[in-house]
Design a protein around this motif. Structure first.
Motif, PDB file in Angstrom:
ATOM      1  N   UNK A   8       1.149  -0.786  -0.019  1.00  0.00           N
ATOM      2  CA  UNK A   8      -0.073   0.503  -0.056  1.00  0.00           C
ATOM      3  C   UNK A   8       1.131   0.927  -0.196  1.00  0.00           C
ATOM      4  N   UNK A   9       2.095   1.515   1.023  1.00  0.00           N
ATOM      5  CA  UNK A   9       2.570   2.154   0.700  1.00  0.00           C
ATOM      6  C   UNK A   9       3.290   2.844  -0.653  1.00  0.00           C
ATOM      7  N   UNK A  10       3.831   1.752  -1.180  1.00  0.00           N
ATOM      8  CA  UNK A  10       4.531   1.586  -2.450  1.00  0.00           C
ATOM      9  C   UNK A  10       3.730   2.214  -3.444  1.00  0.00           C
ATOM     10  N   UNK A  11       2.482   1.536  -3.499  1.00  0.00           N
ATOM     11  CA  UNK A  11       1.464   2.098  -4.603  1.00  0.00           C
ATOM     12  C   UNK A  11       1.370   3.667  -4.019  1.00  0.00           C
ATOM     13  N   UNK A  16       1.784   9.436  -5.743  1.00  0.00           N
ATOM     14  CA  UNK A  16       2.080  10.992  -5.352  1.00  0.00           C
ATOM     15  C   UNK A  16       3.228  10.949  -6.839  1.00  0.00           C
ATOM     16  N   UNK A  17       4.064  10.117  -7.287  1.00  0.00           N
ATOM     17  CA  UNK A  17       5.193  10.580  -8.229  1.00  0.00           C
ATOM     18  C   UNK A  17       4.345  10.584  -9.914  1.00  0.00           C
ATOM     19  N   UNK A  18       2.964  10.339  -9.830  1.00  0.00           N
ATOM     20  CA  UNK A  18       1.915  10.424 -10.963  1.00  0.00           C
ATOM     21  C   UNK A  18       0.967  11.911 -10.575  1.00  0.00           C
ATOM     22  N   UNK A  19       0.323  12.222  -9.809  1.00  0.00           N
ATOM     23  CA  UNK A  19       0.765  13.837  -9.006  1.00  0.00           C
ATOM     24  C   UNK A  19       1.580  14.200  -9.273  1.00  0.00           C
ATOM     25  N   UNK A 220      -5.989   1.527 -13.117  1.00  0.00           N
ATOM     26  CA  UNK A 220      -6.421   2.993 -14.303  1.00  0.00           C
ATOM     27  C   UNK A 220      -6.957   4.406 -14.276  1.00  0.00           C
ATOM     28  N   UNK A 221      -7.880   4.200 -13.281  1.00  0.00           N
ATOM     29  CA  UNK A 221      -9.057   5.404 -12.481  1.00  0.00           C
ATOM     30  C   UNK A 221      -7.973   5.282 -11.484  1.00  0.00           C
ATOM     31  N   UNK A 222      -7.097   4.966 -10.483  1.00  0.00           N
ATOM     32  CA  UNK A 222      -6.306   6.008  -9.426  1.00  0.00           C
ATOM     33  C   UNK A 222      -5.349   6.320 -10.222  1.00  0.00           C
ATOM     34  N   UNK A 226      -4.486  10.963 -10.333  1.00  0.00           N
ATOM     35  CA  UNK A 226      -3.948  11.141  -9.868  1.00  0.00           C
ATOM     36  C   UNK A 226      -3.444  11.931 -10.799  1.00  0.00           C
ATOM     37  N   UNK A 227      -2.675  11.855 -11.700  1.00  0.00           N
ATOM     38  CA  UNK A 227      -1.998  12.813 -12.677  1.00  0.00           C
ATOM     39  C   UNK A 227      -3.060  13.920 -12.495  1.00  0.00           C
ATOM     40  N   UNK A 228      -4.516  13.733 -12.816  1.00  0.00           N
ATOM     41  CA  UNK A 228      -5.271  15.024 -13.277  1.00  0.00           C
ATOM     42  C   UNK A 228      -5.450  15.899 -12.554  1.00  0.00           C
ATOM     43  N   UNK A 229      -5.606  15.365 -10.427  1.00  0.00           N
ATOM     44  CA  UNK A 229      -5.183  15.897 -10.008  1.00  0.00           C
ATOM     45  C   UNK A 229      -4.040  17.222 -10.174  1.00  0.00           C
ATOM     46  N   UNK A 230      -2.928  16.086 -10.010  1.00  0.00           N
ATOM     47  CA  UNK A 230      -1.252  17.164  -9.857  1.00  0.00           C
ATOM     48  C   UNK A 230      -1.588  18.016 -11.246  1.00  0.00           C
ATOM     49  N   UNK A 231      -2.362  17.827 -12.164  1.00  0.00           N
ATOM     50  CA  UNK A 231      -2.367  18.902 -13.559  1.00  0.00           C
ATOM     51  C   UNK A 231      -3.158  20.275 -12.909  1.00  0.00           C
TER      52      UNK A 231
END
Length: 332
Positions: A8-11, A16-19, A220-222, A226-231
């Protein structure tokens, strides 16, 4: 089977990387539309974030498959390798974001994965054909963007050669909304899949996923979320570099640059090639600027960006190698 706390921590780190990919690469999606003042920065990031997320409805998982199975041999992947790869990518992302350099989050992740794999197993860990393909597109993706941007701008200039500047400006202010949306779709389709691929590789390596390779819908959804929230969080330092320091853009130029970048990304995603959206849009902006005159492009800024591109994979790889060594020492 519920995930262990370690998985869970690695996911969470992967997301966070995606964000960070999203806010680091927000400039790719919105720099042109902000610099041409078609949208305010706040509206531009919301527009880009929506289409980043919506991309999961349109594109498959070809890029995720390449990341999970085509860079490092799947059978040697362990949670420690994935963790070290993510640390390398995140550290490089945050450093270059702080410096305002539009580098590739994609290549940072790939460099981190390679660096961790090499440290863990040695050269036999690497799938040479996969790395070769990625390396070729470090050169080819900005060239494709440059040529498409240059040709597109020349075509539009010829097509509207008899139109008044005010008419052209008004038309392309509206059209740039569509081109920005298209580029954001391309950005989401290529970049979010890389995180989906690394999470999928982690789950296969630990037995949480079995059977034929597939990417579960929740991953796929998460990943796209995450990338959408980062943007949505934005990356204003890099927006300034991309949208204002390379060349001065009008709405017609912004439209041509975004359209060229979107075409290149759609092709790469369909082919399963993990390319850099940063490289692609930078090449497109340079191509558009070059149609006026070569001096319209600030080549000193472009040169510093290119050096950052060259350093991304080895730098992220070195950080990942150090992170893997540290994790292994901590485990005793």
């Amino acid at each position: 089977m519920p995930f262990s706390p370690e998985i869970l921590a690695i996911i969470a780190i992967a997301l966070f990387f995606d964000f960070s990919n999203g806010f680091h690469d927000a400039a790719n999606s919105i720099a042109t539309v902000v610099s041409t003042r078609v949208l305010t920065p706040r509206l531009a990031v919301a527009w880009a974030a929506f289409f980043n997320f919506a991309a999961f409805l349109i594109f498959g998982v070809h890029v995720a498959r390449t990341i999970a199975k085509g860079i490092v041999r799947p059978e040697i992947v362990t949670p420690d390798i994935v963790l070290a790869a993510l640390i390398g990518a995140v550290v490089w992302n945050l450093l270059t974001w702080w410096l305002g350099l539009p580098t590739s989050s994609s290549h940072a992740l790939i460099g981190g994965f390679v660096g961790a794999g090499l440290t863990a197993v040695g050269p036999s860990a690497i799938i040479v054909s996969g790395i070769t393909k990625v390396a070729w597109f470090i050169v080819l993706s900005p060239l494709f963007g440059l040529v498409l941007g240059w040709l597109g701008m020349l075509f539009v200039m010829w097509l509207f050669r008899s139109s008044t500047p005010s008419r052209v400006d008004g038309l392309f202010r509206r059209l740039q909304l569509a081109s920005a949306a298209s580029f954001s779709l391309g950005h989401g389709s290529n970049d979010a899949q890389k995180t989906a691929g690394i999470i999928t590789a982690l789950l296969y390596s630990t037995g949480y996923l079995t059977g034929d390779f597939h990417v579960p819908l929740w991953i796929i959804i998460v990943s796209y979320g995450a990338i959408g929230l980062g943007t949505l969080a934005g990356g204003w330092r890099i927006v300034k570099t991309m949208g204002m320091r390379i060349t001065k853009l009008q709405p017609v130029g912004g439209f041509c640059a975004e359209t060229a970048g979107a075409i290149a990304l759609f092709g790469a995603s369909a082919a399963g090639i993990p390319v850099s959206t940063t490289h692609t849009i930078t090449g497109s902006i340079v191509g558009v600027g070059s149609t006026r005159r070569l001096s319209a492009v600030k080549w000193g800024v472009a040169g510093r960006i290119v050096w950052a591109w060259v350093l991304t994979m080895p730098a992220a790889g070195l950080v990942a190698a150090a992170a893997f060594a540290a994790v292994r020492m901590a485990r005793g």
